[in-house]
Every structure is written in C-alpha cells, then in structure tokens.
Design an enzyme around this catalytic site. Structure first.
Site, PDB file in Angstrom:
ATOM      1  N   CYS A 116       0.828  -1.202   0.000  1.00 40.13           N
ATOM      2  CA  CYS A 116       0.000   0.000   0.000  1.00 40.13           C
ATOM      3  C   CYS A 116       0.868   1.259   0.000  1.00 40.13           C
ATOM      4  O   CYS A 116       1.544   1.543  -0.982  1.00 40.13           O
ATOM      5  CB  CYS A 116      -0.982  -0.043   1.173  1.00 40.13           C
ATOM      6  N   HIS A 218      -3.563  -5.367   0.323  1.00 32.32           N
ATOM      7  CA  HIS A 218      -2.995  -5.797   1.595  1.00 32.32           C
ATOM      8  C   HIS A 218      -2.965  -7.328   1.695  1.00 32.32           C
ATOM      9  O   HIS A 218      -3.883  -7.950   2.242  1.00 32.32           O
ATOM     10  CB  HIS A 218      -3.809  -5.205   2.755  1.00 32.32           C
ATOM     11  N   GLU A 220      -1.404  -9.209   3.617  1.00 31.55           N
ATOM     12  CA  GLU A 220      -1.304  -9.747   4.982  1.00 31.55           C
ATOM     13  C   GLU A 220      -2.650 -10.252   5.504  1.00 31.55           C
ATOM     14  O   GLU A 220      -2.694 -11.016   6.483  1.00 31.55           O
ATOM     15  CB  GLU A 220      -0.714  -8.704   5.939  1.00 31.55           C
TER      16      GLU A 220
END
Length: 248
Positions: A116, A218, A220
């Site tokens: 990001c 993202h 994660e």
C-alpha cells in the site's frame, strides 16, 4: 559431540516498519497491525519490528528482507517532484526512516516488499511519481478506499505483464482488498504488473537486479489467492539472499 554435524535451519529475518502515533506525546507508541508479523511467521520468516533511528546500516546488516507496511497518511509530494494540490496528512519522521531503509536495501539488492503506502514509497525511491488523489484525478475511478474492513475483497485486478519473480499469467484476474486514495504512476525504473479495471496501477516490480516489489492491496489479510504467491515469493527471495551472503 565430535563427528556429529548439526544442521541449522535459518529463518529469514524480515524487518517490518511500524507506524507511530502522537509524535510529541511523552508516551508515544509504535503501532503495527498484528497480521503483518503473523503472516511473515506463517510464511516461514522471523519478523522484527524496526524502531526509527539512524542505525540504517546496522538494521540492514542484520536483515534478510524488508517489509514496508501501509499507513493512513501520505508521502510528501515534494519527494516526487510535485506540488501539493490539497492538504495532506504526512509523517516526515516515518517517511525519512523508511526512505533510508528502502534506498539502503536497493543498494544491497535486499528483497523488499512494499504494501500500500509502502508500494508508493518504493516507487518514489525508484524515481516514480504518484497520483495524489484517485477520486479527483482518475476519471471513472473505482472506490479504492471503501468504508469496510481490509478482510473484505473490494475490486478486481488483472495481471498486465510477465513477472521476473512470480509465476503468474498475463490476463489472470484476482479480487483483492483495497485501502488507499493515492496510487503509483508509470516509470521506466519499474514494471507495472497489475492494474485495476479503472487503470490504477496495483502492483509493480523494479527492473533492476533483486526482488523489489510493491502491491497496492494488503496481502497480509490473506483475502486473495495472489496473496500467498506474493508472500511466498518474498520469503523465498529473502532465504536466497541470506544464502548468498553466507557464501561470501
């Protein structure tokens, strides 16, 4: 015992940059979402959070990979040769620290993953520029900063070019999460790997030697299949980086 060799399994050491709040407060805190560290551990790495400071070379000497996290702030447009077109929230202390880390890692060909805002900083360090505000600058833009958790997929991306590091086919489509209002502009120093349907660049990789990849979503959170591809590739390159260093 003599004659017995012990094989040491090295987990690649991944430096993770935290955010910081209330910089002038006597109880200022470093903050980072737990899932950044958790996903590094699950993918086979050893996560380290990096407090801000001038010991950049010492950090890089100790690490095998660098993960630049996202954040709810913007990069100063002066750093990419633009004038600010509106008032932005910037964090000079964090950006100065992360910029020094990225530039040092690039010089060492250390694997870098920018997520990001971290992708945007990677692009700036490579000489690129940014779209300062997608809603006001991109005609027909999708909603890239929806009012929903990062655990929910928001829009599709399409793989637009072959990658140096990932086994992905041009034309592949993935649905990813999205939490940003700025984006990266094209630059000769990096290749665009993925685009959203409105033309916003969603992934880049440096054309120079070494793994330097940015993704605008993202990974994660583990929302899309492509997330595991990105993270596995990053950790694989971090392991190879350690092996190259150890062989010198």
């Amino acid at each position: 015992m003599a004659g017995i060799k012990i094989k040491m399994h090295h987990l690649p050491r991944i430096g993770i940059t935290p955010d910081i709040n209330e910089l002038d407060h006597p109880e200022t805190e470093y903050v980072v979402r737990r899932n950044y560290a958790d996903v590094v551990s699950r993918t086979g790495g050893l996560p380290f959070l990096l407090p801000y400071g001038e010991q950049i070379a010492d950090y890089l000497e100790a690490l095998d990979g660098l993960l630049i996290t996202g954040g709810m702030f913007d990069i100063d447009p002066a750093l990419y040769r633009q004038m600010a077109r509106k008032k932005y929230v910037i964090k000079p202390a964090r950006t100065h620290f992360e910029q020094a880390l990225v530039e040092g890692a690039l010089a060492r060909s250390m694997p870098i993953l920018g997520i990001c805002n971290g992708m945007q900083l990677l692009a700036v360090c490579l000489g690129g520029e940014l779209v300062q505000d997608i809603p006001s600058e991109v005609d027909g833009a999708l909603e890239h900063k929806p009012d929903q958790p990062g655990s929910i997929a928001q829009h599709e991306i399409r793989i637009s070019a072959p990658s140096l590091h990932f086994e992905m086919s041009v034309g592949e489509v993935h649905k990813v999460n999205s939490i940003h209002h700025q984006s990266v502009l094209p630059c000769d120093a990096y290749q665009t790997l993925a685009l959203s349907p409105d033309g916003v660049i969603e992934a880049i990789e440096a054309k120079s030697d070494g793994f330097a990849v940015g993704v605008q979503w993202h990974p994660e959170y583990g929302v899309a299949d492509i997330d595991a591809i990105v993270l596995d590739g990053f950790l694989t390159n971090a392991r190879e980086y350690f092996q190259r260093r150890s062989a010198r």
